[in-house]
Design a protein around this motif. Structure first.
Motif, PDB file in Angstrom:
ATOM      1  N   TYR A  78      87.616  70.261  51.445  1.00  0.00           N
ATOM      2  CA  TYR A  78      87.549  68.881  51.942  1.00  0.00           C
ATOM      3  C   TYR A  78      86.087  68.568  52.263  1.00  0.00           C
ATOM      4  CZ  TYR A  78      92.616  68.339  52.869  1.00  0.00           C
ATOM      5  OH  TYR A  78      93.961  68.198  52.761  1.00  0.00           O
TER       6      TYR A  78
ATOM      7  N   ARG B 188      92.890  64.480  48.831  1.00  0.00           N
ATOM      8  CA  ARG B 188      93.824  65.620  48.910  1.00  0.00           C
ATOM      9  C   ARG B 188      94.787  65.421  50.074  1.00  0.00           C
ATOM     10  NH1 ARG B 188      91.112  71.217  48.356  1.00  0.00           N
ATOM     11  NH2 ARG B 188      91.334  70.588  46.177  1.00  0.00           N
TER      12      ARG B 188
ATOM     13  N   GLN C 293      97.939  67.372  52.194  1.00  0.00           N
ATOM     14  CA  GLN C 293      98.619  68.655  52.445  1.00  0.00           C
ATOM     15  C   GLN C 293      99.687  68.438  53.495  1.00  0.00           C
ATOM     16  OE1 GLN C 293      95.568  71.261  53.947  1.00  0.00           O
ATOM     17  NE2 GLN C 293      95.155  72.183  51.945  1.00  0.00           N
TER      18      GLN C 293
ATOM     19  N   ARG D  46      99.854  75.756  48.582  1.00  0.00           N
ATOM     20  CA  ARG D  46      98.786  76.502  49.254  1.00  0.00           C
ATOM     21  C   ARG D  46      99.462  77.238  50.402  1.00  0.00           C
ATOM     22  NH1 ARG D  46      93.199  76.369  48.562  1.00  0.00           N
ATOM     23  NH2 ARG D  46      93.248  74.380  47.473  1.00  0.00           N
TER      24      ARG D  46
ATOM     25  N   GLU E 115     100.519  70.813  48.354  1.00  0.00           N
ATOM     26  CA  GLU E 115      99.205  70.165  48.250  1.00  0.00           C
ATOM     27  C   GLU E 115      99.202  69.261  47.025  1.00  0.00           C
ATOM     28  OE1 GLU E 115      95.491  72.354  49.352  1.00  0.00           O
ATOM     29  OE2 GLU E 115      95.080  72.160  47.217  1.00  0.00           O
TER      30      GLU E 115
ATOM     31  N   ASP F  45      96.555  66.641  44.953  1.00  0.00           N
ATOM     32  CA  ASP F  45      95.251  65.998  44.757  1.00  0.00           C
ATOM     33  C   ASP F  45      95.451  64.728  43.940  1.00  0.00           C
ATOM     34  OD1 ASP F  45      93.942  67.977  46.118  1.00  0.00           O
ATOM     35  OD2 ASP F  45      93.061  68.940  44.357  1.00  0.00           O
TER      36      ASP F  45
END
Ligand SMILES: [Zn+2]
Length: 389
Positions: free
Chosen positions: A223, A248, A250, A297, A302, A304
């Protein structure tokens, strides 16, 4: 010694024959699917390992060609970057092109991804697939199939394609399906090409994703700046340190990530910023979309989201946010999902060129720079990347 079996000794004609021979030796689809299912009960990894080795053993993946590809890592300001030169995709022989020009177009299978390719004999303009076997999987209740890319651009490069020949689309359910895939195959990543020309893949007409067992440089990128999404407090969100504009997300809850991603997609689709030539649409034709990439992850999902815009100008008829003319000898075609590694065709091997090209990849930032000094650029970039949310 010539036996008179081959009409001509071109790569295409030889491929048609050797695939036909391998097809005789390849087990029936039901056999392959049953073994895959049994292995999946042991672990998803055991299933894909079996299937990947199977696809190589049948020569569906032409390992002898893949090893010709050149791969290396290079240091960049964004970390170690993978560079590959794809030398395995056969170049068309002019004799085949000439023959193909006179051949009848059957329209069957409708495209290279359709499930009808399994076992198909092929012809001059369509590869033989008698040795090809596909694996049914279910994503969000919908029927898909798993296969490997015959050109494996990276380790265990797989393709997940819709049962039906329906167009690519990036929407809420796409995010959900990608996450559903990595849930079922946690050792694989999965991404989708965007759904617009220039920024999308080479096949827009058939809904499909790409996955594989490879940790891309982008997955290692940290990040750069984190921010909160008010409506989704359980999501960890931020901009990724990457030459393109990437957000991103999460979280532990798949539903939350899907909803947050859809929120970002909706906002981005409607976003215009004339100062940097980003227009959401011109004459009703949309320009903004997203290239999404999903992975696990640890126990976190996760996702993107790469923000894309395919606008063209008089000076840049192939795309403003695209390699410009002076780099077309290196990369002219769509900047698709594999932007994360560089699939450079043919014989342009000069590292110097690649480094120049790498800098070109920062096109989004470059465009946003305008007349600003590069030190100010990052501030502007950060501001713009989230200002539309
Ligand atoms: Zn198709």
């Amino acid at each position: 010694m010539p036996q008179g079996i081959l009409e001509d000794d071109t790569v295409t004609i030889r491929d048609l024959l050797d695939t036909k021979i391998m097809g005789i030796l390849t087990p029936a689809p039901s056999v392959v699917r049953k073994i895959f299912e049994e292995k999946y009960q042991v672990s998803p990894k055991a299933a894909t390992e079996f299937y990947y080795h199977f696809s190589q053993a049948t020569n569906y993946i032409r390992t002898d060609r893949i090893i010709k590809d050149e791969k290396w890592e290079t240091d960049t300001e964004f970390g170690k970057m993978d560079i590959t030169i794809n030398l395995s995709k056969p170049e068309k022989d002019p004799r085949d092109i000439a023959k193909d020009g006179t051949a009848k177009k059957s329209g069957y299978p409708a495209c290279l991804l359709c499930r009808e390719n399994e076992g198909y004999a092929g012809h001059l303009s369509h590869p033989a697939r008698q040795n090809h076997r596909i694996i049914p999987i279910t994503l969000c209740g919908e029927q898909y199939y798993l296969q490997y890319s015959p050109y494996v651009y990276y380790n265990e490069h797989c393709i997940i394609f819709n049962k039906n020949h329906i167009p690519m689309a990036i929407n809420e359910i796409t995010f959900n399906k990608l996450l559903d895939f990595v849930k079922q195959f946690p050792h694989y990543m999965a991404g989708s090409n965007a759904d617009l020309p220039i920024v999308g893949g080479s096949i827009l007409s058939h809904d499909h994703f790409q996955g594989g067992s490879y940790v891309f440089a982008m997955a290692k990128a940290p990040y750069e700046q984190e921010f909160d999404l008010e409506r989704y407090p359980d999501i960890h969100a931020g901009i990724v340190k990457w030459p393109m504009s990437v957000i991103r997300l999460q979280g532990r809850a798949m539903d939350s990530i899907v909803a947050a991603a859809n929120h970002i997609l909706t906002k981005w689709r409607g976003y215009s910023d004339p100062e940097v030539n980003i227009f959401s649409d011109t004459d009703g034709i949309p320009h903004n979309t997203i290239t999404p990439i999903a992975r696990m992850r640890g126990d976190l999902y996760e996702l993107d989201l790469v923000l894309r815009n395919n606008i063209t100008t008089i000076d840049c008829p192939l795309g403003l946010f695209h390699p410009h003319t002076e780099y077309h000898h290196i990369k002219k075609e769509n900047i698709r999902l594999q932007i994360v590694i560089f699939i450079l065709s043919y014989r342009k091997k000069l590292e110097l060129c690649l480094r120049k090209f790498w800098r070109m990849q920062a096109f989004t930032r470059e465009q946003m720079k305008g007349k600003l000094h590069s030190k100010d650029l990052l501030k502007v970039y950060k501001k713009r990347t989230t200002s539309f949310l």
